[in-house]
Structures are given as structure tokens and as C-alpha cells.
Design an enzyme around this catalytic site. Sequence first.
Site, PDB file in Angstrom:
ATOM      1  N   CYS A   4      13.298  -4.281   2.385  1.00 14.38           N
ATOM      2  CA  CYS A   4      12.143  -4.709   3.322  1.00 14.38           C
ATOM      3  C   CYS A   4      12.175  -3.708   4.777  1.00 14.38           C
ATOM      4  CB  CYS A   4      12.088  -6.421   3.646  1.00 14.38           C
ATOM      5  SG  CYS A   4      11.014  -6.511   5.025  1.00 14.38           S
ATOM      6  N   ASP A  30       2.314  -0.205  15.599  1.00 11.25           N
ATOM      7  CA  ASP A  30       1.966   0.146  14.363  1.00 11.25           C
ATOM      8  C   ASP A  30       2.001   1.724  14.021  1.00 11.25           C
ATOM      9  OD1 ASP A  30       0.084  -1.462  12.057  1.00 11.25           O
ATOM     10  OD2 ASP A  30       0.186   0.626  11.834  1.00 11.25           O
ATOM     11  N   GLY A  93      -5.663  -7.518   2.329  1.00 10.22           N
ATOM     12  CA  GLY A  93      -4.872  -6.218   2.414  1.00 10.22           C
ATOM     13  C   GLY A  93      -3.394  -6.031   2.655  1.00 10.22           C
ATOM     14  N   HIS A  98       6.383  -9.112   4.699  1.00 10.23           N
ATOM     15  CA  HIS A  98       7.153  -9.701   6.006  1.00 10.23           C
ATOM     16  C   HIS A  98       6.193  -9.876   6.926  1.00 10.23           C
ATOM     17  CE1 HIS A  98      11.068  -9.622   8.348  1.00 10.23           C
ATOM     18  NE2 HIS A  98      10.299 -10.290   9.193  1.00 10.23           N
ATOM     19  N   HIS A 100       3.857 -10.645   9.488  1.00  8.25           N
ATOM     20  CA  HIS A 100       3.757  -9.962  10.936  1.00  8.25           C
ATOM     21  C   HIS A 100       2.329 -10.305  11.415  1.00  8.25           C
ATOM     22  CE1 HIS A 100       2.407  -7.321   7.331  1.00  8.25           C
ATOM     23  NE2 HIS A 100       1.368  -7.099   8.305  1.00  8.25           N
TER      24      HIS A 100
HETATM   25  P1  5GP Z   1      -0.605  -5.146   6.486  1.00  7.70           P
HETATM   26  O1  5GP Z   1      -1.552  -4.531   5.718  1.00  7.70           O
HETATM   27  O2  5GP Z   1       0.633  -5.533   5.673  1.00  7.70           O
HETATM   28  O3  5GP Z   1      -0.980  -6.386   7.323  1.00  7.70           O
HETATM   29  O4  5GP Z   1      -0.025  -4.310   7.558  1.00  7.70           O
HETATM   30  C1  5GP Z   1       0.854  -3.417   7.704  1.00  7.70           C
HETATM   31  C2  5GP Z   1       1.061  -2.541   8.572  1.00  7.70           C
HETATM   32  O5  5GP Z   1       2.109  -1.791   8.830  1.00  7.70           O
HETATM   33  C3  5GP Z   1      -0.009  -1.326   8.681  1.00  7.70           C
HETATM   34  O6  5GP Z   1      -0.899  -1.700   9.742  1.00  7.70           O
HETATM   35  C4  5GP Z   1       0.891  -0.163   8.853  1.00  7.70           C
HETATM   36  O7  5GP Z   1       0.404   1.005   9.387  1.00  7.70           O
HETATM   37  C5  5GP Z   1       1.963  -0.524   9.318  1.00  7.70           C
HETATM   38  N1  5GP Z   1       3.464   0.070   8.893  1.00  7.70           N
HETATM   39  C6  5GP Z   1       3.788  -0.103   7.569  1.00  7.70           C
HETATM   40  N2  5GP Z   1       5.019   0.671   7.421  1.00  7.70           N
HETATM   41  C7  5GP Z   1       5.513   0.892   8.847  1.00  7.70           C
HETATM   42  C8  5GP Z   1       6.645   1.224   9.279  1.00  7.70           C
HETATM   43  O8  5GP Z   1       7.398   1.832   8.837  1.00  7.70           O
HETATM   44  N3  5GP Z   1       6.828   1.539  10.842  1.00  7.70           N
HETATM   45  C9  5GP Z   1       5.467   0.944  11.582  1.00  7.70           C
HETATM   46  N4  5GP Z   1       5.719   1.012  12.909  1.00  7.70           N
HETATM   47  N5  5GP Z   1       4.502   0.369  10.962  1.00  7.70           N
HETATM   48  C10 5GP Z   1       4.268   0.395   9.662  1.00  7.70           C
HETATM   49 ZN    ZN Z   2      11.798  -8.604   5.890  1.00  9.66          ZN
END
Ligand code: 5GP
Ligand code: ZN
Length: 114
Positions: A4, A30, A93, A98, A100
Site C-alpha cells: 500500500c 498530493d 474514483g 487506504h 484518505h
Molecule cells: P483517490 O482518487 O484515491 O481519492 O485519491 C488518491 C490521490 O492520491 C490522488 O489525488 C493522487 O494524485 C494521490 N497520489 C497517488 N499516489 C501518490 C503518491 O505516491 N504520493 C502522493 N503524494 N500522492 C499520491
Molecule cells: Zn495502507
Amino acid sequence: MTDCIFCKVAQAELKARIIYSDEDVVAFHDMNPQAPTHILVIPRKHIPSITECSPEDLPLLSKALEACAKIAEHESIRESGYRLVLNTGEDAGQVVNHIHFHVLGGRKMAWPPG
Ligand code: 5GP
Ligand code: ZN
């Protein structure tokens, strides 16, 4: 969870621009910001999503929300306003499984979201 990416951020195995961290919660920028301020706030504990959240996890989520509010103040978006987003599952989306919170601000937001 070994594979993860947010667990890895929490354990400092993956680099991130961390702006806040304590024993329960980590907050970092992000990597693909969707607004002038775009911070992610996670519990250190691996909870895949709000769907898998159990009652004993609620204090952790409460701490994460408290961190969101403090971050908004620190990032100077408390007065102008900001959006907290908790994407859950495919249609919303969610791509990182994990839990957040996104803290988004620094520009006008549209409603309804896309
Ligand atoms: P979700 O779409 O799951 O709500 O958002 C995931 C977010 O995590 C996205 O906005 C994406 O840009 C961010 N993200 C994905 N991988 C990484 C990473 O390795 N580091 C950081 N800082 N942000 C990440
Ligand atoms: Zn996790």
C-alpha cells in the site's frame, strides 16, 4: 499492508512532502494537485475505505478530521473556504485503497462535482 503506497508514506518508505505527522495521522501534499492547496490526510492504520471502517476506528477518523481543520488554518484557507473529499469505491474514483481525506482549497469549487 506491504504493497500500500500510503502505508509506505506513513512508514517513510516512500517520499512525500509531509506537512503534519503524529502517532495516528500523517498529512502530505498530493503529488497531482487539483487546487492551489491539495493535502491528503491519512490515518497510519491501514483502513481501505469508510466502508471497511469499524466503530473502534472512529476516534482515528475524528483525529484525521481535526488535522484537516488545523491544516486548513495553517494553509490560510480557513476563511476563504475549502472542501474535504472522501472518495469511496470505483464510482467515486477512489484509486488508493487506504482511507484518505483530500483537503482542497485556494480556488472556487464547482457543485455538483464531476
Ligand atoms: P483517490 O482518487 O484515491 O481519492 O485519491 C488518491 C490521490 O492520491 C490522488 O489525488 C493522487 O494524485 C494521490 N497520489 C497517488 N499516489 C501518490 C503518491 O505516491 N504520493 C502522493 N503524494 N500522492 C499520491
Ligand atoms: Zn495502507
